[in-house]
Design a protein around this motif. Sequence first.
Motif, PDB file in Angstrom:
ATOM      1  N   GLY A  95       0.918  -1.104  -0.150  1.00  0.00           N
ATOM      2  CA  GLY A  95      -0.055   0.038  -0.002  1.00  0.00           C
ATOM      3  C   GLY A  95       0.799   1.298  -0.015  1.00  0.00           C
ATOM      4  N   ASP A  96       1.678   1.404   0.669  1.00  0.00           N
ATOM      5  CA  ASP A  96       2.961   2.485   0.964  1.00  0.00           C
ATOM      6  C   ASP A  96       3.688   2.717  -0.462  1.00  0.00           C
ATOM      7  N   VAL A  97       4.027   1.607  -1.145  1.00  0.00           N
ATOM      8  CA  VAL A  97       4.496   1.588  -2.136  1.00  0.00           C
ATOM      9  C   VAL A  97       3.668   2.048  -3.462  1.00  0.00           C
ATOM     10  N   ALA A  98       2.464   1.741  -3.429  1.00  0.00           N
ATOM     11  CA  ALA A  98       1.298   2.245  -4.433  1.00  0.00           C
ATOM     12  C   ALA A  98       0.962   3.601  -4.066  1.00  0.00           C
ATOM     13  N   ARG A  99       1.347   4.189  -2.874  1.00  0.00           N
ATOM     14  CA  ARG A  99       0.860   5.662  -2.563  1.00  0.00           C
ATOM     15  C   ARG A  99       1.873   6.464  -2.945  1.00  0.00           C
ATOM     16  N   THR A 100       3.143   5.709  -2.815  1.00  0.00           N
ATOM     17  CA  THR A 100       4.584   6.703  -3.299  1.00  0.00           C
ATOM     18  C   THR A 100       4.505   7.046  -4.746  1.00  0.00           C
ATOM     19  N   ALA A 101       3.948   5.881  -5.641  1.00  0.00           N
ATOM     20  CA  ALA A 101       4.054   6.062  -7.064  1.00  0.00           C
ATOM     21  C   ALA A 101       3.230   7.467  -7.331  1.00  0.00           C
ATOM     22  N   GLU A 102       2.611   7.871  -6.502  1.00  0.00           N
ATOM     23  CA  GLU A 102       1.891   9.516  -6.854  1.00  0.00           C
ATOM     24  C   GLU A 102       3.034  10.486  -7.012  1.00  0.00           C
ATOM     25  N   ALA A 103       3.914  10.114  -6.087  1.00  0.00           N
ATOM     26  CA  ALA A 103       5.096  11.117  -5.887  1.00  0.00           C
ATOM     27  C   ALA A 103       6.061  10.991  -6.818  1.00  0.00           C
ATOM     28  N   ALA A 104       6.321   9.697  -7.029  1.00  0.00           N
ATOM     29  CA  ALA A 104       7.218   9.242  -8.278  1.00  0.00           C
ATOM     30  C   ALA A 104       6.646   9.719  -9.606  1.00  0.00           C
ATOM     31  N   TRP A 105       5.502   9.671  -9.791  1.00  0.00           N
ATOM     32  CA  TRP A 105       4.766  10.245 -11.046  1.00  0.00           C
ATOM     33  C   TRP A 105       5.070  11.694 -11.212  1.00  0.00           C
ATOM     34  N   ALA A 106       4.920  12.497  -9.954  1.00  0.00           N
ATOM     35  CA  ALA A 106       5.045  14.052 -10.048  1.00  0.00           C
ATOM     36  C   ALA A 106       6.520  14.239 -10.589  1.00  0.00           C
ATOM     37  N   LEU A 107       7.558  13.504 -10.138  1.00  0.00           N
ATOM     38  CA  LEU A 107       8.952  13.701 -10.442  1.00  0.00           C
ATOM     39  C   LEU A 107       9.033  13.324 -11.895  1.00  0.00           C
ATOM     40  N   ALA A 108       8.432  12.330 -12.400  1.00  0.00           N
ATOM     41  CA  ALA A 108       8.445  12.101 -13.824  1.00  0.00           C
ATOM     42  C   ALA A 108       7.825  13.159 -14.751  1.00  0.00           C
ATOM     43  N   ALA A 109       6.990  13.594 -14.296  1.00  0.00           N
ATOM     44  CA  ALA A 109       5.887  14.567 -15.065  1.00  0.00           C
ATOM     45  C   ALA A 109       6.542  15.882 -15.056  1.00  0.00           C
ATOM     46  N   ALA A 110       7.559  16.116 -14.197  1.00  0.00           N
ATOM     47  CA  ALA A 110       8.330  17.260 -14.030  1.00  0.00           C
ATOM     48  C   ALA A 110       9.438  17.246 -14.884  1.00  0.00           C
ATOM     49  N   GLY A 111       9.789  15.987 -15.591  1.00  0.00           N
ATOM     50  CA  GLY A 111      11.016  15.897 -16.395  1.00  0.00           C
ATOM     51  C   GLY A 111      12.293  15.013 -16.055  1.00  0.00           C
ATOM     52  N   HIS A 112      11.986  14.585 -14.667  1.00  0.00           N
ATOM     53  CA  HIS A 112      13.060  13.841 -14.157  1.00  0.00           C
ATOM     54  C   HIS A 112      12.987  12.550 -14.544  1.00  0.00           C
ATOM     55  N   ASN A 113      14.388  11.788 -14.610  1.00  0.00           N
ATOM     56  CA  ASN A 113      14.500  10.456 -14.809  1.00  0.00           C
ATOM     57  C   ASN A 113      14.519   9.651 -13.481  1.00  0.00           C
ATOM     58  N   VAL A 114      13.294   8.694 -13.267  1.00  0.00           N
ATOM     59  CA  VAL A 114      13.171   8.401 -11.932  1.00  0.00           C
ATOM     60  C   VAL A 114      13.428   6.764 -12.019  1.00  0.00           C
ATOM     61  N   GLU A 115      14.208   6.404 -10.971  1.00  0.00           N
ATOM     62  CA  GLU A 115      14.831   5.101 -10.584  1.00  0.00           C
ATOM     63  C   GLU A 115      14.291   4.682  -9.363  1.00  0.00           C
ATOM     64  N   TRP A 116      14.220   3.484  -8.990  1.00  0.00           N
ATOM     65  CA  TRP A 116      13.611   3.020  -7.627  1.00  0.00           C
ATOM     66  C   TRP A 116      14.050   1.791  -6.821  1.00  0.00           C
ATOM     67  N   VAL A 117      14.626   2.089  -5.703  1.00  0.00           N
ATOM     68  CA  VAL A 117      14.815   1.029  -5.018  1.00  0.00           C
ATOM     69  C   VAL A 117      13.617   0.301  -4.188  1.00  0.00           C
TER      70      VAL A 117
END
Length: 349
Positions: free
Chosen positions: A12-34
Amino acid sequence: MRVLVVRLTALGDVARTAEAAWALAAAGHNVEWVVEEQFAAFLQTLPFVQNIYPLPRRRWLKNLKNPLTIPAVLKEGVDLLLDLRDRRFAAAFDFQGNFRGAVVTFLSGARCRVGFAHRGTYEAASLFYTKRVRLPRRPLHRVMQSFALLRPFGVTPPQTPPPVHIQPQFLRYVEEFLYQHKALGKPLVVMHPGVSGFGAYKRWEARRYGELALRLRERFGVFVALTWAGAEYETALVAARASRDAAVVAPRLPDVRFLLALLKHASLLVAADTGPAHLAALLRIPTVTLFGPKDAQIYRPWGPGKVVTADVPCRPCNRRKCKDPICMRSITVDMVYQACVSVLAPLLS
């Protein structure tokens, strides 16, 4: 920038964090994840995550008990560390907020390591950051907390929900299940009566899901699928028996991508405060979520739907265990049914 997201657990926490990760990607950043190994399959459905680094913590802990396998664990750990450092991240964001997440953030070698100030972390995690973000004292939803971590970089919530790509083989598996039960084209309600062993105090009685399924079928003619994982199968069976054949136990879903494919077909998900509710929210599938001990203002699914709570004086609370979870027992079938009707009636009328 090339940025690293650190959110290791839980679903559930990983799914919620996807919202912020998408915000980073939508702002033009290259997103990687551990992320811990068991949640990597979920991240594979997020096309905006460029690279995934699975952390096999459970396997490492098991193998460290055997002296013969310790060298292999150390080699894997060093290889992962070198992979991260070779990426030369401009920033690493620790959404985990505990010692494990902070150490991974620190070892990534990122020039800027961002996390919450002391009050928003555990186990002295904030000592590992170069930039600490203070949260307001008022209750703030977990997704909004994640967005707060991005604010110093000028990243704001995007206008669109995160894209989720579910490959055709997973959708076909689900469509075959629905076809076998003559449910293709029928409105689908997914119910997840189980919860993790760690969150057992958040469980709603299984037979009540069955009673709810029967009432929803009689009112709307819906097909109800009961999902489960691992030891939750018996719980799903109890719910199915109580439904008088109004609900069907879904087949074993080999990983979370099959659950996402099922949710993609759903009009509604009903569950306690557990991972599938947050997956549904990520897809913007309406949810009816039963909240007992946790504060729904902070932890509710980030999407359309209703929250059902009982008016008991001891909730919300921060306890990890409870011998008498009156907050869940006091949620009646009628309370949940009325919430479901308020969601389904506009959709199915």
